[in-house]
Design an enzyme around this catalytic site. Sequence first.
Site, PDB file in Angstrom:
ATOM      1  N   ASP A 210       0.832  -1.210   0.000  1.00  0.00           N
ATOM      2  CA  ASP A 210       0.000   0.000   0.000  1.00  0.00           C
ATOM      3  C   ASP A 210       0.862   1.254   0.000  1.00  0.00           C
ATOM      4  OD1 ASP A 210      -2.113  -1.678   0.050  1.00  0.00           O
ATOM      5  OD2 ASP A 210      -2.653  -1.337   2.152  1.00  0.00           O
TER       6      ASP A 210
ATOM      7  N   TYR B 131       1.506  22.211 -12.467  1.00  0.00           N
ATOM      8  CA  TYR B 131       2.041  20.881 -12.774  1.00  0.00           C
ATOM      9  C   TYR B 131       3.498  20.977 -13.222  1.00  0.00           C
ATOM     10  CZ  TYR B 131       2.681  16.456 -15.282  1.00  0.00           C
ATOM     11  OH  TYR B 131       3.169  15.252 -15.736  1.00  0.00           O
TER      12      TYR B 131
ATOM     13  N   LYS C 288       7.050  19.271 -11.644  1.00  0.00           N
ATOM     14  CA  LYS C 288       7.946  18.387 -12.400  1.00  0.00           C
ATOM     15  C   LYS C 288       9.347  18.990 -12.496  1.00  0.00           C
ATOM     16  CE  LYS C 288       5.410  14.794 -13.363  1.00  0.00           C
ATOM     17  NZ  LYS C 288       5.753  13.474 -12.808  1.00  0.00           N
TER      18      LYS C 288
END
Lengths: 481, 250
Positions: B63, B156, B160
Amino acid sequence: MSDEAVPAIKPSLPEEQPLIPQPLVELHGWGRASGTMSHLAQIDSVADAVSALRRSDNRGVVPRGLGRSYGDAAQNAGGTALDLTKMNRILSLDASGEPATVTVQAGVSLDLLMRALLPFGLWVPVLPGTRQVTVGGAIAADVHGKNHHTQGSFGNHVRSLDLLMADGKMRTVTPDGDTTALFWATVGGMGLTGAILRATVALQRTETAYFTVDTHRAANIDDLMQQMSEGDENYTYSVAWFDAVTKGRHMGRGVLTRGNKARLAELPSKLRRDPFRFVAPSLGTLPEIFPNRMINKATAKAFSTAWYQKAPKHRIGELQNITKFFHPLDMVAEWNRVYGPHGFLQYQFVVPFEEADAFRRCLEMIVNSGHLSCLNVLKRFGPGNPSPLSFPMPGWTLTVDLPIEHGLDRLCDALDNEVVGAGGRVYLAKDSRLSAAMFRRMYPRLEEFLAVRREVDPSGMFNSDLARRLELSKPTTRGAA
Amino acid sequence: MINAVGEPQSLLLVGGTSDIALAIARRYARSGLRVVLAARPSERRTAAAAELTDLKCEITEVDLDARDHESHAATIEQAFAGGDIDIAVMAFGLLGDPEQAWRDPDLALELAEVNYTAPVHLGVLLGQRMQAQGHGWIVALSSVAGERVRRSNFVYGSTKAGLDGFFLGLGEALREYGVRVLVVRPGFVKSKMTSGLDEVPLAVTPDQVAEAVVDGINGKRELVWVPGPLRVVMSGLRHVPRPLFRKLPI
């Protein structure tokens, strides 16, 4: 040298040893293809080795000699590698015994040993394709030479060895008696039963340092195999080079060289004055300048054709020195650099004699694969020995050197399948890519080896990249299933 | 161990349900390959495990909750419980709606955490394990969006950019310990992340990204663009003056 008493090794050592710095270095095999970082512990004494064992963590230790195994046998990522090359003393020689024996530290190279023994008219019983291997490595890989069909592999000639085991104790083990299982698990055991620190080896006698050699050319693989089958028993030493590039009716054409140790009477009078003169010319060291793809279609074809054409069709009784007959590659130091930075792998397999068809299919696969190999060796093995992981078995063995290139994984996988289907196997000292599952199928006596390992090294202190790859690391886990 | 012909023995897919991660696993799949899928428990993870099991891989499911930093150490611990990891792929990320992302602080924070904070935290943990094992590869999926951050998706893109810099640096730091890091800068990838978006020129499939990853590892590279020509395009774009860059339809 005479039979001086071998100094006794203390069975246990003081707890406190000075800490020697262990630099983290990249170690790789002779194929230079899969390097990893190990702590390299310089071992100058038994005490150093015990100390390195005590200091090791759960990544364990692996003994290392001259780094001539092609793959990942003598490296231990994140753990310790014991550099045993400084343990290179010849301890005693019994030249008058029958047979004569020599006791050496494990880091003695076969080159050193051979040079030391020749003046006594004594001969190292098994020499692989290079003399630059240690006695410890020769035992751990159970190396073979051109005389396997008549005299077996290195382990057959070992009379006893002293093993530093995972519990920090030294134990002398012999081929017979109550240490027989541990002895034979250590022979061919790739350093995973303990560190071999000294060994006693039975020697042969020789009158000269020369060989009388017969050379025959064979037009294709069938001709080559037939000539080998028919005449090998007349020679102590036998090996063939073959062409792995040319297709069609000349596929597997080759040059067969077979010989015997020359007797004194066979030398011309000039050489008779110094019959043990050892000639080891050096052509220099290859620089690190070669690009990948140095071996390409043009160079491989040209080399193979030239090598075949330059050999005499038929020549009997030629006198050759050791280097020419045994170790032509030893003339060039660091010859592995020719394959460029991507490195290469050596694929050596054996299949039983009755599986000659499978053998031919393997050769066809290689020749038709587009992967190019120049240094190709064909040999017939004699009987194997009791070691559960020793490579040789009666049958045909073939070796090719293949530069690492796209698609090589598929060729090797296909060869594995053919080899295992024929009841054969590949040689761990050369291997750098076999999967654990395929290894288990090729070595059906693995469980015998693991049983010994569980007993002498239950926590898996002796460990290596090869052991991890082949799932031998933890003798109690998957490898045993 | 990665063997001499580039075949790994074990993979860890951090973000184990990502299309790119699974494409990489398919490329490496062979009998006995251990694959650890670290992802949120989901039907997708179960399906991924089933698919790789059919390819004869041995699967462990672990998990992972990217935003629960406390849980990361246990996730990595479990991932290494079965032995060394040869290649770990950091493949999770969120695209988010770009216009919402710079207006909605919660979404901006989520993008920053999932795309940057979590990979950094997991990257440090992974780096420690790999340093101890003395070998291995970490593959970080960056994006050309981070190479020059554009107005059109700058939240975003900025995450990155951060991730890209971190993993390039991590690669330098881990090099002397035998651990390598490959940063991958794909352009537009046709995947579940981008479904519904208009395609752009030089778009690639997850499988093409996977191929570039395999080649990058075999070639011991630190940085690859997918497709390769994007390197040239981005090299040009990096130097376009801002007033002009603003007007480009990108």
